[in-house]
Write a protein that holds these residues in place. Structure first.
Motif, PDB file in Angstrom:
ATOM      1  N   THR A 179      -1.364   4.123  23.672  1.00  0.00           N
ATOM      2  CA  THR A 179      -2.691   4.591  23.698  1.00  0.00           C
ATOM      3  C   THR A 179      -3.724   3.354  23.110  1.00  0.00           C
ATOM      4  OG1 THR A 179      -2.188   4.789  21.022  1.00  0.00           O
ATOM      5  CG2 THR A 179      -2.038   6.744  22.482  1.00  0.00           C
ATOM      6  N   SER A 180      -3.124   2.228  22.963  1.00  0.00           N
ATOM      7  CA  SER A 180      -4.131   0.899  22.668  1.00  0.00           C
ATOM      8  C   SER A 180      -3.280  -0.199  22.986  1.00  0.00           C
ATOM      9  CB  SER A 180      -4.648   1.158  21.330  1.00  0.00           C
ATOM     10  OG  SER A 180      -5.928  -0.001  21.088  1.00  0.00           O
ATOM     11  N   VAL A 181      -4.224  -1.352  23.610  1.00  0.00           N
ATOM     12  CA  VAL A 181      -3.538  -2.550  23.797  1.00  0.00           C
ATOM     13  C   VAL A 181      -4.592  -3.486  22.934  1.00  0.00           C
ATOM     14  CG1 VAL A 181      -2.726  -4.349  25.160  1.00  0.00           C
ATOM     15  CG2 VAL A 181      -2.170  -1.908  25.704  1.00  0.00           C
ATOM     16  N   GLU A 182      -4.068  -4.680  22.158  1.00  0.00           N
ATOM     17  CA  GLU A 182      -5.043  -5.646  21.732  1.00  0.00           C
ATOM     18  C   GLU A 182      -4.280  -7.127  21.961  1.00  0.00           C
ATOM     19  OE1 GLU A 182      -5.459  -4.604  17.474  1.00  0.00           O
ATOM     20  OE2 GLU A 182      -6.978  -2.877  18.361  1.00  0.00           O
ATOM     21  N   VAL A 183      -5.208  -8.208  22.029  1.00  0.00           N
ATOM     22  CA  VAL A 183      -4.580  -9.324  22.005  1.00  0.00           C
ATOM     23  C   VAL A 183      -5.184 -10.337  20.686  1.00  0.00           C
ATOM     24  CG1 VAL A 183      -6.699 -10.033  23.460  1.00  0.00           C
ATOM     25  CG2 VAL A 183      -4.359 -11.407  23.587  1.00  0.00           C
ATOM     26  N   TRP A 184      -4.235 -11.225  20.524  1.00  0.00           N
ATOM     27  CA  TRP A 184      -4.737 -11.948  19.209  1.00  0.00           C
ATOM     28  C   TRP A 184      -5.841 -13.040  19.693  1.00  0.00           C
ATOM     29  CZ3 TRP A 184      -4.953 -11.605  14.234  1.00  0.00           C
ATOM     30  CH2 TRP A 184      -5.177 -12.528  13.475  1.00  0.00           C
ATOM     31  N   GLN A 185      -6.918 -13.001  18.834  1.00  0.00           N
ATOM     32  CA  GLN A 185      -7.964 -14.015  19.137  1.00  0.00           C
ATOM     33  C   GLN A 185      -7.837 -15.101  18.017  1.00  0.00           C
ATOM     34  OE1 GLN A 185     -10.530 -13.244  21.691  1.00  0.00           O
ATOM     35  NE2 GLN A 185     -11.143 -15.459  21.549  1.00  0.00           N
ATOM     36  N   GLU A 186      -7.250 -16.033  18.315  1.00  0.00           N
ATOM     37  CA  GLU A 186      -6.869 -17.275  17.309  1.00  0.00           C
ATOM     38  C   GLU A 186      -7.944 -17.629  16.758  1.00  0.00           C
ATOM     39  OE1 GLU A 186      -4.706 -19.540  14.781  1.00  0.00           O
ATOM     40  OE2 GLU A 186      -3.898 -17.814  15.865  1.00  0.00           O
ATOM     41  N   ASP A 187      -9.221 -18.005  17.306  1.00  0.00           N
ATOM     42  CA  ASP A 187     -10.218 -18.756  16.661  1.00  0.00           C
ATOM     43  C   ASP A 187     -10.849 -17.811  15.524  1.00  0.00           C
ATOM     44  OD1 ASP A 187     -11.066 -16.935  18.696  1.00  0.00           O
ATOM     45  OD2 ASP A 187     -12.515 -18.571  19.526  1.00  0.00           O
ATOM     46  N   CYS A 188     -10.983 -16.470  16.021  1.00  0.00           N
ATOM     47  CA  CYS A 188     -11.505 -15.474  15.113  1.00  0.00           C
ATOM     48  C   CYS A 188     -10.688 -15.059  14.128  1.00  0.00           C
ATOM     49  CB  CYS A 188     -12.296 -14.433  15.799  1.00  0.00           C
ATOM     50  SG  CYS A 188     -13.538 -14.990  16.944  1.00  0.00           S
ATOM     51  N   LYS A 189      -9.358 -15.295  14.181  1.00  0.00           N
ATOM     52  CA  LYS A 189      -8.369 -14.750  13.324  1.00  0.00           C
ATOM     53  C   LYS A 189      -8.240 -13.060  13.376  1.00  0.00           C
ATOM     54  CE  LYS A 189      -6.699 -18.732  12.221  1.00  0.00           C
ATOM     55  NZ  LYS A 189      -5.499 -19.336  12.814  1.00  0.00           N
ATOM     56  N   GLU A 190      -8.472 -12.397  14.481  1.00  0.00           N
ATOM     57  CA  GLU A 190      -8.564 -10.814  14.564  1.00  0.00           C
ATOM     58  C   GLU A 190      -8.237 -10.608  15.789  1.00  0.00           C
ATOM     59  OE1 GLU A 190     -12.560 -10.116  14.219  1.00  0.00           O
ATOM     60  OE2 GLU A 190     -12.813 -10.641  16.553  1.00  0.00           O
ATOM     61  N   TRP A 191      -7.641  -9.189  16.036  1.00  0.00           N
ATOM     62  CA  TRP A 191      -7.140  -8.568  17.039  1.00  0.00           C
ATOM     63  C   TRP A 191      -8.365  -8.061  17.970  1.00  0.00           C
ATOM     64  CZ3 TRP A 191      -2.342  -9.169  18.595  1.00  0.00           C
ATOM     65  CH2 TRP A 191      -1.238  -9.328  17.627  1.00  0.00           C
ATOM     66  N   LYS A 192      -8.106  -8.319  19.228  1.00  0.00           N
ATOM     67  CA  LYS A 192      -9.354  -8.056  20.191  1.00  0.00           C
ATOM     68  C   LYS A 192      -9.078  -6.980  21.126  1.00  0.00           C
ATOM     69  CE  LYS A 192     -12.919  -9.879  23.153  1.00  0.00           C
ATOM     70  NZ  LYS A 192     -13.474 -11.325  23.724  1.00  0.00           N
ATOM     71  N   GLY A 193      -9.691  -5.884  21.190  1.00  0.00           N
ATOM     72  CA  GLY A 193      -9.118  -4.481  22.077  1.00  0.00           C
ATOM     73  C   GLY A 193      -9.200  -5.180  23.590  1.00  0.00           C
ATOM     74  N   MET A 194      -8.198  -4.639  24.235  1.00  0.00           N
ATOM     75  CA  MET A 194      -8.541  -4.634  25.862  1.00  0.00           C
ATOM     76  C   MET A 194      -8.868  -3.207  26.292  1.00  0.00           C
ATOM     77  SD  MET A 194      -5.026  -6.791  26.531  1.00  0.00           S
ATOM     78  CE  MET A 194      -5.576  -7.203  28.282  1.00  0.00           C
ATOM     79  N   ARG A 195      -9.530  -3.136  27.260  1.00  0.00           N
ATOM     80  CA  ARG A 195     -10.249  -1.915  27.926  1.00  0.00           C
ATOM     81  C   ARG A 195      -8.965  -1.429  28.709  1.00  0.00           C
ATOM     82  NH1 ARG A 195     -13.698  -1.034  33.000  1.00  0.00           N
ATOM     83  NH2 ARG A 195     -12.591  -2.739  33.695  1.00  0.00           N
ATOM     84  N   ARG A 196      -9.048   0.023  28.652  1.00  0.00           N
ATOM     85  CA  ARG A 196      -8.206   0.618  29.597  1.00  0.00           C
ATOM     86  C   ARG A 196      -8.976   0.738  31.048  1.00  0.00           C
ATOM     87  NH1 ARG A 196      -3.992   4.438  29.750  1.00  0.00           N
ATOM     88  NH2 ARG A 196      -4.321   4.826  27.393  1.00  0.00           N
ATOM     89  N   ALA A 197      -8.637   0.027  31.966  1.00  0.00           N
ATOM     90  CA  ALA A 197      -9.452  -0.023  33.274  1.00  0.00           C
ATOM     91  C   ALA A 197      -9.214   0.974  34.105  1.00  0.00           C
ATOM     92  CB  ALA A 197      -9.022  -1.311  34.139  1.00  0.00           C
ATOM     93  N   TYR A 198      -8.158   1.456  34.578  1.00  0.00           N
ATOM     94  CA  TYR A 198      -7.888   2.781  35.016  1.00  0.00           C
ATOM     95  C   TYR A 198      -6.143   2.853  34.829  1.00  0.00           C
ATOM     96  CZ  TYR A 198      -5.836  -0.250  38.723  1.00  0.00           C
ATOM     97  OH  TYR A 198      -4.979  -1.249  39.499  1.00  0.00           O
ATOM     98  N   GLY A 199      -5.805   4.042  34.905  1.00  0.00           N
ATOM     99  CA  GLY A 199      -4.380   4.489  34.518  1.00  0.00           C
ATOM    100  C   GLY A 199      -3.763   3.735  33.460  1.00  0.00           C
ATOM    101  N   THR A 200      -2.778   2.823  33.660  1.00  0.00           N
ATOM    102  CA  THR A 200      -2.118   2.276  32.689  1.00  0.00           C
ATOM    103  C   THR A 200      -2.699   0.580  32.788  1.00  0.00           C
ATOM    104  OG1 THR A 200      -0.200   1.811  31.376  1.00  0.00           O
ATOM    105  CG2 THR A 200       0.069   1.828  33.710  1.00  0.00           C
ATOM    106  N   VAL A 201      -3.534   0.148  33.476  1.00  0.00           N
ATOM    107  CA  VAL A 201      -3.993  -1.209  33.636  1.00  0.00           C
ATOM    108  C   VAL A 201      -5.072  -1.460  32.455  1.00  0.00           C
ATOM    109  CG1 VAL A 201      -5.070  -2.750  35.203  1.00  0.00           C
ATOM    110  CG2 VAL A 201      -3.627  -1.133  35.922  1.00  0.00           C
TER     111      VAL A 201
END
Length: 249
Positions: A179-201
């Motif tokens: 339901t959600s995918v995030e990537v770690w932003q080391e410089d900000c020390k936080e998780w950054k959400g990825m966008r569901r572009a389409y389907g499961t991309v």
């Protein structure tokens, strides 16, 4: 007049089917299924889930497009047991299919690959099923099983290192929805959400540099949880390459 508990639960599952199908996997749901033709009887390489070639051959090409179960792409990767209900022509267990595409038909929930549709039949009865074109079925959510496979992350071909990253997650086992995918932003020390572009991309503009840590939110019969993927792709990731995460759901 009393209402039997079993019937009440079946009704509850039907009413909540779309948001919480994995909670109701003990019960079959009546519907209809058809098939789409292809020269090699496999799945659709341009399927709406974004799986590409994986969506053609995964699960021995027992794959399907769905409509109501699509859920804006969240239904991609889900597995269902499907069995037909045509007297004298259908196997007892039917088949297990993986959702790899979106597809609509004549009041159908499943558009099966030609190979999958034929495997609904008893031996020597496939021709009779194909003559119907659309058949009554029943289905239920079942766990996906990929023995020997970890979750894989494929970097989509349209990705442009290092400014744009699009990924798709393969071999999603169990009865979980991503339901959600995030990537770690080391410089900000936080998780950054990825966008569901389409389907499961899932994609992100200006992704972090270095080897990337991801976390994936999944939901299922035991609720929601986060699964962390450390160093899911390397710092020199390349478009079109598939990376093994060493993680299993």
């Amino acid at each position: 007049m009393s209402f039997p508990t079993r019937n009440y639960y079946s009704l509850l599952c039907a009413l909540t089917l779309l948001p919480a199908l994995s909670y109701c996997q003990d019960y079959f749901v009546p519907s209809r299924a058809s098939y789409y033709g292809s020269p090699d009887c496999l799945g659709n390489p341009t399927g709406a889930c974004g799986y590409g070639e994986y969506g053609r051959t995964i699960n021995v090409a027992n794959v399907a497009g769905v409509s109501r179960l699509w859920r804006n792409g969240t239904g991609c990767g889900a597995c269902y047991q499907v069995r037909c209900r045509v007297p004298n022509h259908c196997s007892d267990d039917g088949i297990n299919v993986v959702v790899t595409d979106y597809g609509e038909g004549d009041r159908t929930d499943f558009i099966l690959s030609t190979r999958a549709y034929g495997r609904l039949a008893r031996p020597n009865s496939a021709a009779e099923l194909f003559s119907y074109g659309v058949v009554d079925i029943e289905y239920k959510r079942v766990p996906c099983q990929y023995p020997g496979y970890n979750l894989l992350i494929k970097v989509k071909q349209q990705s442009k290192f290092p400014n744009y990253l699009a990924i798709v997650i393969l071999y999603q086992a169990g009865s979980y929805d991503i339901t959600s995918v995030e990537v770690w932003q080391e410089d900000c020390k936080e998780w950054k959400g990825m966008r569901r572009a389409y389907g499961t991309v899932w994609d992100i503009v200006t992704p972090p540099t270095g080897a990337m840590n991801f976390r994936v939110q999944v939901s299922g019969g035991d609720g929601m949880k986060w699964v962390t993927i450390n160093k899911g792709i390397p710092n020199d990731w390349k478009a079109g390459v598939v990376y093994d995460t060493s993680v299993q759901l």
